[in-house]
Write a protein that holds these residues in place. Structure first.
Motif, PDB file in Angstrom:
ATOM      1  N   MET A 261       0.857  -1.177   0.000  1.00  0.00           N
ATOM      2  CA  MET A 261       0.000   0.000   0.000  1.00  0.00           C
ATOM      3  C   MET A 261       0.896   1.232   0.000  1.00  0.00           C
ATOM      4  SD  MET A 261      -3.333   0.914   2.230  1.00  0.00           S
ATOM      5  CE  MET A 261      -4.222  -0.123   1.106  1.00  0.00           C
ATOM      6  N   THR A 262       0.482   2.225  -0.745  1.00  0.00           N
ATOM      7  CA  THR A 262       1.263   3.457  -0.800  1.00  0.00           C
ATOM      8  C   THR A 262       1.066   4.252   0.483  1.00  0.00           C
ATOM      9  OG1 THR A 262      -0.511   4.758  -1.794  1.00  0.00           O
ATOM     10  CG2 THR A 262       0.946   3.553  -3.320  1.00  0.00           C
ATOM     11  N   PRO A 263       2.023   5.102   0.819  1.00  0.00           N
ATOM     12  CA  PRO A 263       1.873   5.896   2.054  1.00  0.00           C
ATOM     13  C   PRO A 263       0.593   6.732   2.074  1.00  0.00           C
ATOM     14  CG  PRO A 263       4.127   6.011   1.276  1.00  0.00           C
ATOM     15  CD  PRO A 263       3.344   5.290   0.205  1.00  0.00           C
ATOM     16  N   ILE A 264       0.201   7.317   0.933  1.00  0.00           N
ATOM     17  CA  ILE A 264      -1.002   8.157   0.935  1.00  0.00           C
ATOM     18  C   ILE A 264      -2.261   7.317   1.145  1.00  0.00           C
ATOM     19  CG2 ILE A 264      -1.347   8.209  -1.581  1.00  0.00           C
ATOM     20  CD1 ILE A 264      -1.950  11.109   0.894  1.00  0.00           C
ATOM     21  N   LEU A 265      -2.304   6.116   0.581  1.00  0.00           N
ATOM     22  CA  LEU A 265      -3.485   5.269   0.800  1.00  0.00           C
ATOM     23  C   LEU A 265      -3.523   4.744   2.223  1.00  0.00           C
ATOM     24  CD1 LEU A 265      -3.932   3.441  -2.581  1.00  0.00           C
ATOM     25  CD2 LEU A 265      -5.429   5.113  -1.529  1.00  0.00           C
ATOM     26  N   ASP A 266      -2.360   4.445   2.777  1.00  0.00           N
ATOM     27  CA  ASP A 266      -2.313   4.034   4.180  1.00  0.00           C
ATOM     28  C   ASP A 266      -2.818   5.169   5.071  1.00  0.00           C
ATOM     29  OD1 ASP A 266      -1.686   2.029   6.126  1.00  0.00           O
ATOM     30  OD2 ASP A 266       0.080   3.226   6.679  1.00  0.00           O
ATOM     31  N   PHE A 267      -2.372   6.387   4.793  1.00  0.00           N
ATOM     32  CA  PHE A 267      -2.825   7.571   5.527  1.00  0.00           C
ATOM     33  C   PHE A 267      -4.340   7.749   5.386  1.00  0.00           C
ATOM     34  CE2 PHE A 267      -3.915  12.109   5.437  1.00  0.00           C
ATOM     35  CZ  PHE A 267      -3.455  12.514   6.678  1.00  0.00           C
ATOM     36  N   THR A 268      -4.836   7.578   4.164  1.00  0.00           N
ATOM     37  CA  THR A 268      -6.266   7.753   3.894  1.00  0.00           C
ATOM     38  C   THR A 268      -7.090   6.742   4.679  1.00  0.00           C
ATOM     39  OG1 THR A 268      -5.791   8.626   1.704  1.00  0.00           O
ATOM     40  CG2 THR A 268      -8.013   7.801   2.067  1.00  0.00           C
ATOM     41  N   LEU A 269      -6.685   5.477   4.634  1.00  0.00           N
ATOM     42  CA  LEU A 269      -7.442   4.451   5.376  1.00  0.00           C
ATOM     43  C   LEU A 269      -7.322   4.653   6.882  1.00  0.00           C
ATOM     44  CD1 LEU A 269      -6.977   1.148   3.352  1.00  0.00           C
ATOM     45  CD2 LEU A 269      -9.070   2.467   3.704  1.00  0.00           C
ATOM     46  N   THR A 270      -6.189   5.133   7.350  1.00  0.00           N
ATOM     47  CA  THR A 270      -6.038   5.432   8.783  1.00  0.00           C
ATOM     48  C   THR A 270      -7.073   6.470   9.207  1.00  0.00           C
ATOM     49  OG1 THR A 270      -3.700   4.855   8.802  1.00  0.00           O
ATOM     50  CG2 THR A 270      -4.470   6.335  10.554  1.00  0.00           C
ATOM     51  N   ASN A 271      -7.298   7.472   8.363  1.00  0.00           N
ATOM     52  CA  ASN A 271      -8.306   8.485   8.681  1.00  0.00           C
ATOM     53  C   ASN A 271      -9.717   7.919   8.609  1.00  0.00           C
ATOM     54  OD1 ASN A 271      -6.907  10.918   9.413  1.00  0.00           O
ATOM     55  ND2 ASN A 271      -6.066  10.852   7.361  1.00  0.00           N
ATOM     56  N   THR A 272      -9.958   6.989   7.691  1.00  0.00           N
ATOM     57  CA  THR A 272     -11.268   6.339   7.634  1.00  0.00           C
ATOM     58  C   THR A 272     -11.517   5.577   8.940  1.00  0.00           C
ATOM     59  OG1 THR A 272     -10.947   6.063   5.241  1.00  0.00           O
ATOM     60  CG2 THR A 272     -12.785   4.872   6.244  1.00  0.00           C
ATOM     61  N   TYR A 273     -10.507   4.871   9.437  1.00  0.00           N
ATOM     62  CA  TYR A 273     -10.643   4.161  10.715  1.00  0.00           C
ATOM     63  C   TYR A 273     -10.990   5.134  11.839  1.00  0.00           C
ATOM     64  CZ  TYR A 273      -8.846  -0.400   9.187  1.00  0.00           C
ATOM     65  OH  TYR A 273      -8.686  -1.621   8.593  1.00  0.00           O
ATOM     66  N   LYS A 274     -10.380   6.307  11.839  1.00  0.00           N
ATOM     67  CA  LYS A 274     -10.654   7.297  12.889  1.00  0.00           C
ATOM     68  C   LYS A 274     -12.111   7.754  12.847  1.00  0.00           C
ATOM     69  CE  LYS A 274      -5.921   8.971  13.239  1.00  0.00           C
ATOM     70  NZ  LYS A 274      -4.996  10.088  13.010  1.00  0.00           N
ATOM     71  N   THR A 275     -12.597   8.058  11.653  1.00  0.00           N
ATOM     72  CA  THR A 275     -13.999   8.457  11.514  1.00  0.00           C
ATOM     73  C   THR A 275     -14.915   7.347  11.997  1.00  0.00           C
ATOM     74  OG1 THR A 275     -13.483   9.883   9.634  1.00  0.00           O
ATOM     75  CG2 THR A 275     -15.782   9.192   9.872  1.00  0.00           C
TER      76      THR A 275
END
Length: 158
Positions: free
Chosen positions: A1-15
């Motif tokens: 997974m690319t760093p930006i997609l990892d970051f994006t999914l991390t934010n989805t988990y937070k929401t």
């Protein structure tokens, strides 16, 4: 997974963690309540996020969804609550909030999303690949988190 997609999914988990906490702390009666002036409820907004993520990421990639057609059809865009949900339905959505994201990450890393059928969303964003769909999904989830906050306020739950 690319760093930006990892970051994006991390934010989805937070929401989704915020939304899970609402499923855990708001009564079933209040999850089902539609305040005056609104056309949906807290539960519908949360279930809608599960359905929409599956549509945006899986269906438009021609990959089978991880949730049932019943969930997708009940909570997709253009639907509204059609009666009160049960605690079992709340429990199922609570589980799907995270299991779908976990599997999306695995499926992405396995290269399952090879094609994408372009879509222009109701917010006039054109999605042409799964990376854009995953990123757009966060924007969409933020809108509905705002709706949940407004519903809580309208019901005096804040």
């Amino acid at each position: 997974m690319t760093p930006i997609l990892d970051f994006t999914l991390t934010n989805t988990y937070k929401t989704r963690t915020i939304l899970k906490n609402y499923l855990d702390s708001i009564s079933l009666e209040d999850l089902n309540k539609i305040p005056e002036g609104y056309n949906n409820n807290i539960f519908w907004n949360i279930a809608h996020l599960v359905a929409t993520q599956q549509i945006l990421v899986y269906k438009f990639s021609d990959v089978p969804a991880l949730v049932s057609d019943e969930i997708i059809n009940a909570y997709r865009k253009g639907t509204k609550p059609e009666g009160e949900v049960t605690q079992a339905e709340v429990d199922e959505i609570r589980e799907l909030l995270f299991s779908t994201l976990d599997q999306t990450k695995k499926d992405y890393e396995a290269g399952m999303f090879k094609t994408y059928n372009s879509i222009t969303t109701s917010m006039d964003s054109t999605l042409t690949n799964v990376d854009e769909a995953i990123a757009y999904n966060n924007f969409h989830e933020g809108i509905h988190l705002g709706s949940v906050l407004a519903l809580r306020r309208a019901m005096g739950l804040t």
